[in-house]
Design a protein around this motif. Sequence first.
Motif, PDB file in Angstrom:
ATOM      1  N   THR A  55       1.195  -1.239  -0.130  1.00 33.21           N
ATOM      2  CA  THR A  55       0.303   0.160  -0.052  1.00 33.21           C
ATOM      3  C   THR A  55       0.958   1.376   0.022  1.00 33.21           C
ATOM      4  N   VAL A  56       2.041   1.182   1.215  1.00 33.64           N
ATOM      5  CA  VAL A  56       2.749   2.575   0.777  1.00 33.64           C
ATOM      6  C   VAL A  56       3.347   2.614  -0.309  1.00 33.64           C
ATOM      7  N   TYR A  57       3.851   1.389  -0.606  1.00 40.67           N
ATOM      8  CA  TYR A  57       4.846   1.640  -2.106  1.00 40.67           C
ATOM      9  C   TYR A  57       3.594   2.655  -3.154  1.00 40.67           C
ATOM     10  N   ARG A  58       2.147   1.652  -3.207  1.00 37.62           N
ATOM     11  CA  ARG A  58       1.792   2.043  -4.741  1.00 37.62           C
ATOM     12  C   ARG A  58       1.205   3.718  -3.898  1.00 37.62           C
ATOM     13  N   ARG A  59       0.924   3.771  -2.885  1.00 40.81           N
ATOM     14  CA  ARG A  59       0.348   5.727  -3.058  1.00 40.81           C
ATOM     15  C   ARG A  59       1.630   6.050  -2.702  1.00 40.81           C
ATOM     16  N   CYS A  60       2.881   6.160  -2.571  1.00 39.78           N
ATOM     17  CA  CYS A  60       3.411   7.603  -2.268  1.00 39.78           C
ATOM     18  C   CYS A  60       5.145   6.884  -2.982  1.00 39.78           C
ATOM     19  N   PRO A  61       4.447   7.006  -3.899  1.00 40.47           N
ATOM     20  CA  PRO A  61       6.280   6.962  -4.807  1.00 40.47           C
ATOM     21  C   PRO A  61       7.671   7.900  -4.101  1.00 40.47           C
ATOM     22  N   GLY A  62       8.338   6.466  -4.051  1.00 36.02           N
ATOM     23  CA  GLY A  62       9.944   7.172  -3.732  1.00 36.02           C
ATOM     24  C   GLY A  62       9.643   6.597  -2.559  1.00 36.02           C
ATOM     25  N   VAL A  63       9.092   6.569  -1.792  1.00 31.51           N
ATOM     26  CA  VAL A  63       8.784   6.509  -0.412  1.00 31.51           C
ATOM     27  C   VAL A  63      10.041   4.651  -0.005  1.00 31.51           C
ATOM     28  N   VAL A  64      10.234   4.709   0.952  1.00 27.31           N
ATOM     29  CA  VAL A  64      11.335   3.301   0.901  1.00 27.31           C
ATOM     30  C   VAL A  64      10.423   2.865   2.644  1.00 27.31           C
ATOM     31  N   THR A  65      10.443   1.484   3.172  1.00 35.01           N
ATOM     32  CA  THR A  65      10.139   0.936   4.210  1.00 35.01           C
ATOM     33  C   THR A  65      11.433   0.527   4.084  1.00 35.01           C
ATOM     34  N   ILE A  66      11.836   0.185   5.642  1.00 37.23           N
ATOM     35  CA  ILE A  66      13.256  -0.740   6.276  1.00 37.23           C
ATOM     36  C   ILE A  66      12.749  -1.710   6.915  1.00 37.23           C
ATOM     37  N   ALA A  67      13.079  -2.984   7.682  1.00 32.53           N
ATOM     38  CA  ALA A  67      12.984  -3.518   8.121  1.00 32.53           C
ATOM     39  C   ALA A  67      14.429  -3.495   9.245  1.00 32.53           C
ATOM     40  N   GLU A  68      14.257  -3.393  10.443  1.00 34.45           N
ATOM     41  CA  GLU A  68      14.394  -3.978  11.743  1.00 34.45           C
ATOM     42  C   GLU A  68      14.426  -5.192  11.799  1.00 34.45           C
ATOM     43  N   GLU A  69      14.940  -6.174  11.092  1.00 29.63           N
ATOM     44  CA  GLU A  69      14.367  -7.648  11.533  1.00 29.63           C
ATOM     45  C   GLU A  69      16.098  -8.018  11.772  1.00 29.63           C
ATOM     46  N   SER A  70      15.957  -9.300  12.434  1.00 30.43           N
ATOM     47  CA  SER A  70      16.831  -9.785  13.121  1.00 30.43           C
ATOM     48  C   SER A  70      17.701 -11.061  13.092  1.00 30.43           C
ATOM     49  N   THR A  71      16.085 -11.717  12.170  1.00 28.77           N
ATOM     50  CA  THR A  71      16.818 -13.270  11.813  1.00 28.77           C
ATOM     51  C   THR A  71      16.928 -13.600  10.236  1.00 28.77           C
ATOM     52  N   ALA A  72      16.573 -14.596  10.478  1.00 29.72           N
ATOM     53  CA  ALA A  72      16.953 -15.074   8.894  1.00 29.72           C
ATOM     54  C   ALA A  72      16.564 -15.698   8.208  1.00 29.72           C
ATOM     55  N   TRP A  73      14.921 -14.574   8.046  1.00 30.35           N
ATOM     56  CA  TRP A  73      13.558 -14.730   7.363  1.00 30.35           C
ATOM     57  C   TRP A  73      14.099 -14.934   6.513  1.00 30.35           C
ATOM     58  N   ASP A  74      13.808 -15.440   5.530  1.00 31.24           N
ATOM     59  CA  ASP A  74      13.522 -15.446   3.547  1.00 31.24           C
ATOM     60  C   ASP A  74      12.962 -14.469   2.766  1.00 31.24           C
ATOM     61  N   GLY A  75      13.008 -13.418   2.728  1.00 30.05           N
ATOM     62  CA  GLY A  75      12.225 -12.232   2.158  1.00 30.05           C
ATOM     63  C   GLY A  75      11.804 -11.411   1.980  1.00 30.05           C
ATOM     64  N   VAL A  76      12.261 -10.875   3.021  1.00 27.18           N
ATOM     65  CA  VAL A  76      12.705  -9.762   3.731  1.00 27.18           C
ATOM     66  C   VAL A  76      12.402  -8.684   2.472  1.00 27.18           C
ATOM     67  N   THR A  77      13.230  -8.748   2.363  1.00 32.41           N
ATOM     68  CA  THR A  77      13.020  -6.972   1.184  1.00 32.41           C
ATOM     69  C   THR A  77      12.222  -7.924  -0.614  1.00 32.41           C
ATOM     70  N   ARG A  78      12.246  -8.704  -0.574  1.00 33.69           N
ATOM     71  CA  ARG A  78      11.972  -9.656  -1.982  1.00 33.69           C
ATOM     72  C   ARG A  78      10.081  -8.953  -2.269  1.00 33.69           C
ATOM     73  N   ALA A  79      10.235  -8.991  -3.754  1.00 29.65           N
ATOM     74  CA  ALA A  79       8.245  -8.446  -4.050  1.00 29.65           C
ATOM     75  C   ALA A  79       7.496  -9.914  -3.265  1.00 29.65           C
ATOM     76  N   THR A  80       6.395  -8.961  -2.554  1.00 28.87           N
ATOM     77  CA  THR A  80       4.983  -9.310  -2.033  1.00 28.87           C
ATOM     78  C   THR A  80       5.098 -10.577  -3.286  1.00 28.87           C
ATOM     79  N   HIS A  81       4.842 -10.720  -4.635  1.00 29.80           N
ATOM     80  CA  HIS A  81       4.259 -11.019  -4.779  1.00 29.80           C
ATOM     81  C   HIS A  81       5.093 -12.858  -5.351  1.00 29.80           C
TER      82      HIS A  81
END
Length: 741
Positions: free
Chosen positions: A439-465
Amino acid sequence: MRRAAPLSDEDRGRLLAGAHHDPHALLGAHPMPGGLLFRALRPGARSVTVVAPGLRATLRAEGDGLFAGVLPLREIPDYRLLVDYGDTTPTVRDPYRFLPALGELDLHLFAEGRHEQLWQALGARVMTHQGVAGTRFTVWAPNARGVRVVGNFNYWDGTGAPMRSLGSSGVWELFLPDLGEGELYKFEIARPDGSKTVRADPMARRTECPPATASVVHASHYQWRDAVWMGRRGARPVHTAPFSVYEVHLPSWRPGLTYRQLAVQLPSYVKDLGFTHVEFMPVAEHPFGGSWGYQVTGFYAPTARMGTPDDFKFLIDALHRAGIGVLMDWVPAHFPRDDWALAEFDGRPLYEPGDPARAAHPDWGTLEFDYGRTEVRNFLVANAVYWCEEFHIDGLRVDAVASMLYLDYSREDGGWTPNVHGGRENLDAVAFLQEMNATVYRRCPGVVTIAEESTAWDGVTRATHHVGPGGFGGLGFGLKWNMGWMHDSLGYVEKEPVHRKYHHGEMTFSMIYAYSENYVLPISHDEVVHGKRALVSKMPGDWWQQRANHRAYLGFMWAHPGKQLLFMGQEFAQGAEWAESHGPDWWLLDPSYEAEADHRGVRDLVRELNRRYAATPALWERDTDPAGFSWIDGDAGEDNVFSFLRHAASGHRPGGSGTGGDGPLISVTNFSPVVRHDYRLGVPGDVPVWREVLNTDAPCFGGSGVANPDPLKTEPVPWNGRRTSIAAVLPPLATIWLLPA
């Protein structure tokens, strides 16, 4: 005037108790056989008179502040109520003559969890309704028996301001005419067990300054002047752009300054040092300053400690006009248990899960959100959009993502319930994060979201689809904090140089996974508090060696693949841990302080790092591309040396100026306190001459002045698996950068 038929005992009791779902059906003006029934609830009044053109009729007192009467009228006039309180007799509009001020579409979108501008529907909104200026109050409280508005405008007695329930939506509404911005208010909620609670507005866009807890009716009047910034901020993807972040705790950066005073000092300071962005630690309202903003009670309100929401916009505007992006710490993982805020808001778990064991956050004594509830998810997704759209925030750093993703986070065996597939993943939280990012990326061009994620979860910065090996789509973040790099690299530099060779792999291991996500390298507030010591104080040796290690580490960090983040105070080697009570030790930079030059030298280095970084595409164009990095020698553990190449996307054009351009960059860090002469490094053969463009051991930075000759010629001597090499001088405890001359 005829006497009105009395209210039934049930209606009267529920109305006076604040537990009626439809007070508008009992109060106001209503047609009936033979005329119009007028009824008003005005506690403490001596009399109430209906006043209209050609009409003046005093209603009969019914006791308990109720006044009523039947007038021989066919149509409801544009009437007022003249209320006699003895010492004052105001003439007011009747709130109960108005239709609902919230539309069916708003309620429908909220019920489906798709109201992406929820702040325009819920909360207190100054507006004109049916031609009358006033404030619409709306609140979601589906378990409430009744809700009333209390505030300074009714002496915090809500008896005369009951709200109506808007069907099955769980939303309660009341339009108060002639009430404007600046008024204090809360909601008095009749809980299912018959008790009452008074709560701040979850959607309040402004609050009182803590420790006061009331919400404030707010209407923004700010006129933005950052159109140039907003128009170009999405022109280049953040992954292939310079991104160097200065993390700030606003209340303590310069203690006592307001948002507008910060707008005078902060942009010029950050611009002078060359950072591309600032990151604010959480600014949403929080009752306890010692939480640093991580225990939020007002998710839609910037803290009132430093001014109004428009003052906060002024600060962001000033940063944008200085060419600086603004990131904000956002905390959707949990909320505190304060009994005037979100916890069991309407008498039952609402924002939190119904299971107390599931709701309790085990680390912080707080409550987790119920990400599976449609309206709660809508509250949070809209909140992310709100900060980006209303305050022109350029990025959200999402706190504590790992605690959201795992059902067993910080929980012992038997203390958590698996998901429907028998796994430990919180499927609702995954869906929420995916929806928020999309939603943020669709509505707000140029905005970046950044995860504070401390594990090896796969695909934190991978596209949702894009579905990964674990069967989940990507979370959709733009960047992720590289907590592994931070932990390993700090562990290495804390060692005495004589022991570092045994830990060499801790510094090279990050390149094994450097391209598994899009990373930020964070030296944040978390690393310089609670006994962890400031960055320079982590370093071994005497004061000179500590500063040299500090400078060498920053040079290594700025050259390493990934974006950079540095917490305030570390840019001038503050030796003390940060404390929110006093902020950075600015006195270390006072010319009267005997060691001022030591600290100024480190700050000058940070300025030069950022200047060189911005001018050198090799350091940022390919941060997420393995082709952007190659080791020269990653195995020089006996020497405590790390050498590598960074490559620009456009390759190298021989004969460059040595100022950056599109050529490769050599970074060499010597984490040993000895000078290494004629240290041979294998280099690309198509670059005949190299020039040292940065040396953290330079005298201007507080170093010893060991430097390389200018120029450094490439020689036909095979080394490090390459056909050509250079013989460089490696200063002690220092990083050097070389570019094609």
